[in-house]
Scaffold this motif. Structure first.
Motif, PDB file in Angstrom:
ATOM      1  N   LEU A 256     -50.478  21.161   9.118  1.00 22.18           N
ATOM      2  CA  LEU A 256     -49.227  21.494   9.508  1.00 22.18           C
ATOM      3  C   LEU A 256     -48.174  20.839   8.764  1.00 22.18           C
ATOM      4  O   LEU A 256     -47.053  21.613   8.231  1.00 22.18           O
ATOM      5  N   ASP A 257     -48.140  19.555   8.721  1.00 24.78           N
ATOM      6  CA  ASP A 257     -47.248  18.866   7.756  1.00 24.78           C
ATOM      7  C   ASP A 257     -47.257  19.320   6.452  1.00 24.78           C
ATOM      8  O   ASP A 257     -46.039  19.404   5.848  1.00 24.78           O
ATOM      9  N   THR A 262     -49.469  27.332   9.611  1.00 23.74           N
ATOM     10  CA  THR A 262     -48.324  27.378  10.606  1.00 23.74           C
ATOM     11  C   THR A 262     -48.474  27.077  12.075  1.00 23.74           C
ATOM     12  O   THR A 262     -50.069  27.324  12.482  1.00 23.74           O
ATOM     13  N   ALA A 263     -48.028  26.645  12.900  1.00 21.44           N
ATOM     14  CA  ALA A 263     -48.263  26.558  14.287  1.00 21.44           C
ATOM     15  C   ALA A 263     -48.626  27.748  14.984  1.00 21.44           C
ATOM     16  O   ALA A 263     -49.579  27.789  15.777  1.00 21.44           O
ATOM     17  N   ARG A 264     -48.044  28.755  14.821  1.00 20.29           N
ATOM     18  CA  ARG A 264     -48.237  29.829  15.518  1.00 20.29           C
ATOM     19  C   ARG A 264     -49.674  30.572  14.980  1.00 20.29           C
ATOM     20  O   ARG A 264     -50.242  30.917  15.884  1.00 20.29           O
ATOM     21  N   ILE A 269     -55.613  30.956  16.353  1.00 22.79           N
ATOM     22  CA  ILE A 269     -57.007  30.826  15.924  1.00 22.79           C
ATOM     23  C   ILE A 269     -57.723  29.864  16.905  1.00 22.79           C
ATOM     24  O   ILE A 269     -58.796  29.925  17.529  1.00 22.79           O
ATOM     25  N   GLY A 270     -56.886  28.866  17.552  1.00 22.78           N
ATOM     26  CA  GLY A 270     -57.436  28.025  18.379  1.00 22.78           C
ATOM     27  C   GLY A 270     -57.682  28.567  19.581  1.00 22.78           C
ATOM     28  O   GLY A 270     -58.881  28.069  20.414  1.00 22.78           O
ATOM     29  N   LEU A 306     -50.592  21.056  17.487  1.00 25.02           N
ATOM     30  CA  LEU A 306     -49.763  22.183  17.049  1.00 25.02           C
ATOM     31  C   LEU A 306     -48.959  22.620  18.402  1.00 25.02           C
ATOM     32  O   LEU A 306     -47.660  22.641  18.073  1.00 25.02           O
ATOM     33  N   GLY A 307     -49.477  22.506  19.630  1.00 26.07           N
ATOM     34  CA  GLY A 307     -48.495  22.739  20.728  1.00 26.07           C
ATOM     35  C   GLY A 307     -47.772  21.463  20.840  1.00 26.07           C
ATOM     36  O   GLY A 307     -46.297  21.930  20.872  1.00 26.07           O
ATOM     37  N   PHE A 308     -47.988  20.384  20.713  1.00 23.70           N
ATOM     38  CA  PHE A 308     -46.847  19.330  21.012  1.00 23.70           C
ATOM     39  C   PHE A 308     -45.975  19.027  19.907  1.00 23.70           C
ATOM     40  O   PHE A 308     -44.547  18.830  20.091  1.00 23.70           O
TER      41      PHE A 308
END
Length: 386
Positions: A256-257, A262-264, A269-270, A306-308
């Motif tokens: 992500l960094d 991307t978070a979305r 996918i998760g 990713l959520g946090f």
């Protein structure tokens, strides 16, 4: 950051280490399944009620004092039963531990966000989730060894020393993070912020991931036993789940960094991976159990950091504690709601249908978003320049 990671380990180790070994306690403390259920629910119930409260308090007085106070209270609550060793004090200790964890858990995640720039939130929350997963993994095992060696009092003694040590470490190392000026907030403002899609989507994903994780830990051993597998094989499957979640989280944060994920997309996918894992749990035998454990672990390992990180990035810094506390509440509801959903459907039909229901629920959102995106016509291109 290390004392914050240690705090994450402490809350996970304390929750699962005791919960997995309460039923093995001899004597008059746990006399029936109803008493066992009450002791388990007491800890989670305190977290559900108090995490948003302590999260808001962290915004008002600062996250560091709430973190230190929660760790000290956890040590004191653990020491109560270690010293008293009576059934009544066991109830008081579990209630105190749940209330204390409600203070230092959202405060720790708030400090993770405040002490790291937005460009490093993914890696920071990935590492935070990694050590929390290690606590979940080692809690039942090390807790069982401690109970075997010295009874439940020894486990509570170790938890008291652990929490006290982490509190001292955090007091020496974690820098003061003063609260930020906040605009006055009405109940209507709070309701609008907590019902905003920017909060609801990652929180719902976190709740779904926690629901699947709880179902995997609780029901995969049941599926394994029904297939004729022994306790060693089913215990190994649960360890595979926790290990996959622990390994995936730091890598997800780094992706992500660096912009490779991307978070979305990662959350979608998760959710689909977790749903696939629940679908694999419907398969008979060891292969189905192991596949389910691995995919559920990978899926939840994708969603959690990713959520946090999304919540930390989209929340005003002065409201981080309130947001983290409310998000933790969503996770607790998923932790309780997932097993209740699967158990209710399994009671009416079979456990296979319970897995299928939760899998469909988790897959519905990303599939709906994908279908909507495919149906949306592309924007018209402008006239080319000559």
């Amino acid at each position: 950051m290390w004392p914050l990671y240690a705090a994450a380990f402490t809350t996970a180790f304390g929750a699962h280490g005791i919960a997995a070994n309460l039923g093995a306690l001899s004597g008059d403390a746990v006399t029936s399944l109803m008493v066992l259920g009450g002791l388990l629910a007491l800890y989670d119930g305190a977290e559900v009620l108090l995490k948003p409260v302590f999260g808001t308090l962290a915004d008002r007085v600062g996250a560091r004092p709430v973190l230190l106070g929660g760790l000290i209270a956890f040590a004191a609550a653990s020491a109560v039963y270690a010293v008293a060793d009576s059934p009544g004090w066991l109830w008081a200790a579990r209630l105190g531990q749940g209330a204390a964890a409600s203070a230092f858990s959202p405060s720790a995640s708030t400090l993770v966000a405040r002490l790291n720039p937005a460009a490093k939130h993914g890696r920071a929350f990935g590492s935070y989730g990694f050590y929390k997963s290690i606590g979940y993994t080692l809690g039942p095992l090390l807790g069982g060894v401690l109970v075997w060696a010295g009874g439940l009092r020894l486990l509570f003694t170790v938890l008291a020393l652990l929490a006290a040590g982490v509190a001292a470490w955090a007091g020496l190392v974690v820098p003061p993070v003063p609260p930020l000026p906040r605009a006055r907030q009405t109940l209507a403002d709070l309701a609008r912020r907590l019902t905003d899609p920017g909060f609801l989507r990652p929180t719902a994903a976190l709740a779904g991931a926690t629901a699947a994780l709880s179902v995997g830990v609780g029901f995969l051993p049941v599926s394994g036993a029904a297939a004729g597998l022994g306790t060693v094989a089913t215990g190994a499957a649960v360890s595979v789940l926790a290990a996959c979640a622990a390994i995936v989280q730091p890598r997800t944060g780094r992706a992500l960094d660096t912009g490779r994920l991307t978070a979305r997309t990662g959350i979608g996918i998760g959710l689909l991976t977790t749903a696939a894992g629940l679908a694999c749990a419907m398969l008979p035998g060891l292969a189905g159990v192991l596949l389910a454990a691995a995919l559920i672990g990978i899926g939840t390992g994708l969603i959690t950091p990713l959520g946090f990180a999304t919540l930390a990035t989209t929340t005003p810094p002065e409201r981080l504690g309130q947001t983290m506390g409310s998000a933790e509440l969503g996770r607790e509801l998923g932790d309780a709601g997932g097993p209740l959903l699967v158990a209710s459907i399994a009671t009416l039909a079979t456990l296979t249908y319970g897995y299928a229901a939760l899998a469909l629920l988790l897959a519905a959102c990303p599939i709906a978003l994908l279908v909507a995106r495919l149906r949306t016509p592309p924007a018209p291109m402008g006239k080319p320049h000559t």
